[in-house]
Design a protein around this motif. Structure first.
Motif, PDB file in Angstrom:
ATOM      1  N   VAL A 210      59.701  32.320  77.863  1.00 14.65           N
ATOM      2  CA  VAL A 210      58.703  31.719  78.626  1.00 14.65           C
ATOM      3  C   VAL A 210      57.877  32.939  79.524  1.00 14.65           C
ATOM      4  N   SER A 211      57.043  32.487  80.374  1.00 10.19           N
ATOM      5  CA  SER A 211      56.035  33.412  80.843  1.00 10.19           C
ATOM      6  C   SER A 211      56.974  34.168  82.071  1.00 10.19           C
ATOM      7  N   GLY A 212      56.682  35.317  82.133  1.00  6.63           N
ATOM      8  CA  GLY A 212      57.410  36.226  83.290  1.00  6.63           C
ATOM      9  C   GLY A 212      58.892  36.690  82.652  1.00  6.63           C
ATOM     10  N   ALA A 213      59.112  36.177  81.572  1.00  4.06           N
ATOM     11  CA  ALA A 213      60.479  36.552  80.891  1.00  4.06           C
ATOM     12  C   ALA A 213      60.702  38.138  80.973  1.00  4.06           C
ATOM     13  N   GLY A 214      59.480  39.055  80.726  1.00  2.00           N
ATOM     14  CA  GLY A 214      59.477  40.420  80.325  1.00  2.00           C
ATOM     15  C   GLY A 214      59.112  40.515  78.927  1.00  2.00           C
ATOM     16  N   LYS A 215      58.308  39.632  78.298  1.00  4.03           N
ATOM     17  CA  LYS A 215      57.915  40.168  77.008  1.00  4.03           C
ATOM     18  C   LYS A 215      57.008  41.270  76.929  1.00  4.03           C
ATOM     19  N   SER A 216      55.999  41.260  77.867  1.00  3.65           N
ATOM     20  CA  SER A 216      54.747  42.188  77.944  1.00  3.65           C
ATOM     21  C   SER A 216      55.473  43.543  78.022  1.00  3.65           C
ATOM     22  N   TYR A 217      56.348  43.551  79.120  1.00  2.00           N
ATOM     23  CA  TYR A 217      57.063  44.696  79.798  1.00  2.00           C
ATOM     24  C   TYR A 217      57.697  45.337  78.569  1.00  2.00           C
ATOM     25  N   MET A 218      58.520  44.554  77.809  1.00  4.13           N
ATOM     26  CA  MET A 218      59.175  45.251  76.617  1.00  4.13           C
ATOM     27  C   MET A 218      58.285  45.853  75.636  1.00  4.13           C
TER      28      MET A 218
ATOM     29  N   THR B 109      54.671  35.333  71.878  1.00  2.00           N
ATOM     30  CA  THR B 109      54.194  34.096  72.059  1.00  2.00           C
ATOM     31  C   THR B 109      55.151  33.307  73.393  1.00  2.00           C
ATOM     32  N   GLN B 110      54.406  32.715  73.980  1.00  2.00           N
ATOM     33  CA  GLN B 110      55.289  31.886  75.210  1.00  2.00           C
ATOM     34  C   GLN B 110      55.879  30.516  74.540  1.00  2.00           C
ATOM     35  N   ASP B 111      55.337  30.039  73.854  1.00  2.00           N
ATOM     36  CA  ASP B 111      55.396  28.458  73.419  1.00  2.00           C
ATOM     37  C   ASP B 111      55.899  28.433  71.987  1.00  2.00           C
TER      38      ASP B 111
ATOM     39  N   LYS C 247      69.613  44.517  77.197  1.00  2.00           N
ATOM     40  CA  LYS C 247      68.934  44.305  78.445  1.00  2.00           C
ATOM     41  C   LYS C 247      67.555  45.502  78.483  1.00  2.00           C
ATOM     42  N   VAL C 248      66.365  45.111  78.614  1.00  2.00           N
ATOM     43  CA  VAL C 248      65.365  46.168  78.430  1.00  2.00           C
ATOM     44  C   VAL C 248      65.439  47.103  79.749  1.00  2.00           C
ATOM     45  N   LEU C 249      65.423  48.192  79.584  1.00  2.00           N
ATOM     46  CA  LEU C 249      65.395  49.133  80.785  1.00  2.00           C
ATOM     47  C   LEU C 249      64.451  50.182  80.703  1.00  2.00           C
TER      48      LEU C 249
ATOM     49  N   ILE D  48      53.822  50.545  83.312  1.00  2.00           N
ATOM     50  CA  ILE D  48      53.876  49.401  82.614  1.00  2.00           C
ATOM     51  C   ILE D  48      54.006  47.867  83.338  1.00  2.00           C
ATOM     52  N   THR D  49      54.415  47.993  84.885  1.00  2.00           N
ATOM     53  CA  THR D  49      54.607  46.995  85.531  1.00  2.00           C
ATOM     54  C   THR D  49      53.265  45.931  85.780  1.00  2.00           C
ATOM     55  N   THR D  50      53.795  44.836  85.739  1.00  2.00           N
ATOM     56  CA  THR D  50      52.788  43.774  86.063  1.00  2.00           C
ATOM     57  C   THR D  50      53.031  43.063  87.540  1.00  2.00           C
ATOM     58  N   ALA D  51      53.927  43.492  88.073  1.00  2.00           N
ATOM     59  CA  ALA D  51      54.245  42.836  89.547  1.00  2.00           C
ATOM     60  C   ALA D  51      53.007  42.973  90.528  1.00  2.00           C
ATOM     61  N   PRO D  52      52.535  42.050  90.840  1.00  2.00           N
ATOM     62  CA  PRO D  52      51.240  42.153  91.784  1.00  2.00           C
ATOM     63  C   PRO D  52      51.408  43.126  92.857  1.00  2.00           C
TER      64      PRO D  52
END
Ligand SMILES: Nc1ncnc2c1ncn2[C@@H]1O[C@H](COP(=O)(O)OP(=O)(O)OP(=O)(O)O)[C@@H](O)[C@H]1O
Ligand SMILES: [Mg+2]
Length: 473
Positions: A126-134, A374-376, A443-445, A454-458
């Protein structure tokens, strides 16, 4: 065995194994017992009910560290290890990059995707699960191993990463100065004939036209095919001319969209095609669709940001970008990762999905690993190409799933009920990592420095911007 025992490579253990069976009815209990018995006996393990000692037996299987039955067998280490109840495959190898921490036993998931049958991966969450981060973390670490990266980025969120490692970021939009000409051809490889290159690309281009012109009738399909061949021929790009001259400014430059329009307007039955194509050769769309390419793929990390592209044009732009990337990939052998974030944009159209699948399928031969994010899952699996893309990806990462998608995920990846629950409740950055036939909870660390890149946290991004400003004075 005696030698091994003497040198303490093996040890002897007194070992007991107790199993408690639960059921709602007596019959259910018996059924399970019979089942269990036959499963185990087929492996030459014989079980006995704890007659008249049920209570003691129950206590033994409860977490009290008590053995009231004391029915033991002597066993040495090696066979004993096979009874270890938490089956956790070690995904640690001597090569590759750190993917994360194995949640079963806190070991490291160290691993090189290029050692698998294919190096493709799919990521669902789902969105925000950490896909792009990983994925960013993966590419950052692979860059250090000399692997290049190409990213299709619908959110322009990889820009900072590209800047941090000195990569190129191309903002693809109607207004941008970066252009991709869909008529570009790759130079034929040694084992390829000029004719085949031309043929394949014309077929591809018909696919692109289908997306751009809102579908083609079978007649139009034929006309378009001929028109494309003629468009190239008008520029002297034919199987007979020297492919080395193709695309050279001083040689035989590639045609552009308006050249196709010119050819079409001379053809019979192409009036509607011409009218529809004019949207792209004149007016605001021409800036993007009707230009020679000017994108340099030489950098080790190249990001195509398409956030600012109009939604309606996105599937076409994606298709064009992907074709352009494919051209680069096939013209020079190199270890590369191609990341298609938010891949459902491409999967929306039949031709886009089919091209993505083709890329995934042929990637191995070009030393390429394709990551599809993919999200969905529902949307993804609706496409005829969804399942084959998954089948052709040795690496799968499932992170947090939503209740709406979990059942499809469960079915697609044969998950158990527990695994399903795990995925529904997975915290950010955690998930199940499938590599070939093995899978682990991961667990992605990231390290602090990596996280900053790499963070996207605003709020993090704001802080970084602030810091940059202060430093830059
Ligand atoms: N392993 C992790 N450790 C720490 N923070 C993480 C981790 N994974 C993700 N995050 C943080 O969680 C947030 C969302 O992550 P990310 O952008 O990767 O989500 P996403 O799955 O790509 O979502 P979307 O589908 O909306 O793009 C980000 O702020 C990111 O910094
Ligand atoms: Mg993302």
């Amino acid at each position: 065995l005696r030698d091994k025992l003497q040198t303490a490579q093996e040890r002897m253990f007194r070992f007991s194994l107790y199993i408690t069976i639960y059921a709602d009815t007596e019959k259910g209990l018996r059924d399970i017992e019979t089942n269990l018995r036959s499963i185990l006996e087929s492996r030459l393990i014989y079980i006995k009910p704890a007659l008249y000692q049920q209570k003691e037996g129950f206590v033994c299987t409860s977490p009290y560290d008590l053995d009231l039955l004391m029915v033991t067998t002597l066993m040495n280490t090696a066979p004993l290890s096979s009874t270890f109840p938490f089956i956790s495959f070690d995904l640690s190898s001597n090569e590759g990059i750190l993917y994360g921490i194995n949640r079963h036993n806190n070991s490291l998931v160290l691993f090189d995707r290029f050692t698998l049958a294919n190096s493709n991966s799919v990521i669902f969450a789902v969105s925000g699960a950490g896909k792009s981060y990983m994925v960013k973390l993966e590419i950052l670490r692979y860059l250090m191993l000399g692997v290049d990266g190409i990213i299709i980025d619908p959110e322009n969120e990889y820009k900072f990463l590209a800047e941090a490692v000195g990569g190129s970021f191309f903002n693809i939009s109607l207004a941008s100065e970066h252009h991709i000409n869909p008529f570009d051809l790759p130079p034929p490889r040694e084992d390829e004939k000029a004719e085949d290159v031309l043929r394949t690309n014309i077929i591809n281009l018909v696919g692109l036209m289908r997306i751009m012109l809102g579908g083609l009738t079978p007649e139009e399909d034929g006309i378009m095919d001929r028109a494309l061949t003629e468009t190239y021929a008008a520029k002297d790009i034919t199987p007979e001319t020297d492919p080395k001259l193709w695309g050279r400014k001083e040689g035989l430059p590639f045609p552009i969209m308006s050249d196709l329009e010119a050819v079409l307007s001379t053809m019979e039955g192409a009036e509607s095609l011409v009218r529809r194509l004019q949207r792209f050769t004149k007016g605001v769309y021409a800036g993007f669709f009707n230009q020679p390419s000017n994108i340099d793929m030489k950098n080790r990390l190249v990001v195509f940001g398409i956030r600012d592209m109009e939604d309606e044009l996105r599937p076409m732009a994606l298709f064009m970008i992907l074709r352009y990337i494919w051209k680069t990939i096939t013209s020079e052998m190199k270890k590369r990762l191609l990341i298609v974030d938010e891949a459902w944009w491409l999967m929306k159209t039949e031709d886009g999905a089919s091209f993505l699948f083709g890329t995934v399928k042929r990637a191995r031969k070009y030393w390429l690993g394709v990551t599809t994010i993919t999200q969905d899952v529902n949307d993804f699996m609706k496409s005829d190409y969804g399942k084959p893309i998954i089948t052709n990806s040795s690496l799968v990462l499932l992170m947090k799933q939503s209740p709406a998608t979990i059942n499809v995920v469960q079915k697609t990846f044969n998950l158990t009920e527990e695994e399903k629950m795990l995925l529904l409740e997975a915290p950010v950055g955690e998930g199940m990592f499938f590599a070939g036939t093995k899978h682990v909870l991961i667990k992605v660390l990231a390290s602090y420095t990596e996280d900053q890149i790499i963070t996207t946290a605003p709020e993090e991004l704001l802080k970084i911007k602030q810091a940059k400003k202060e430093l830059g004075g």
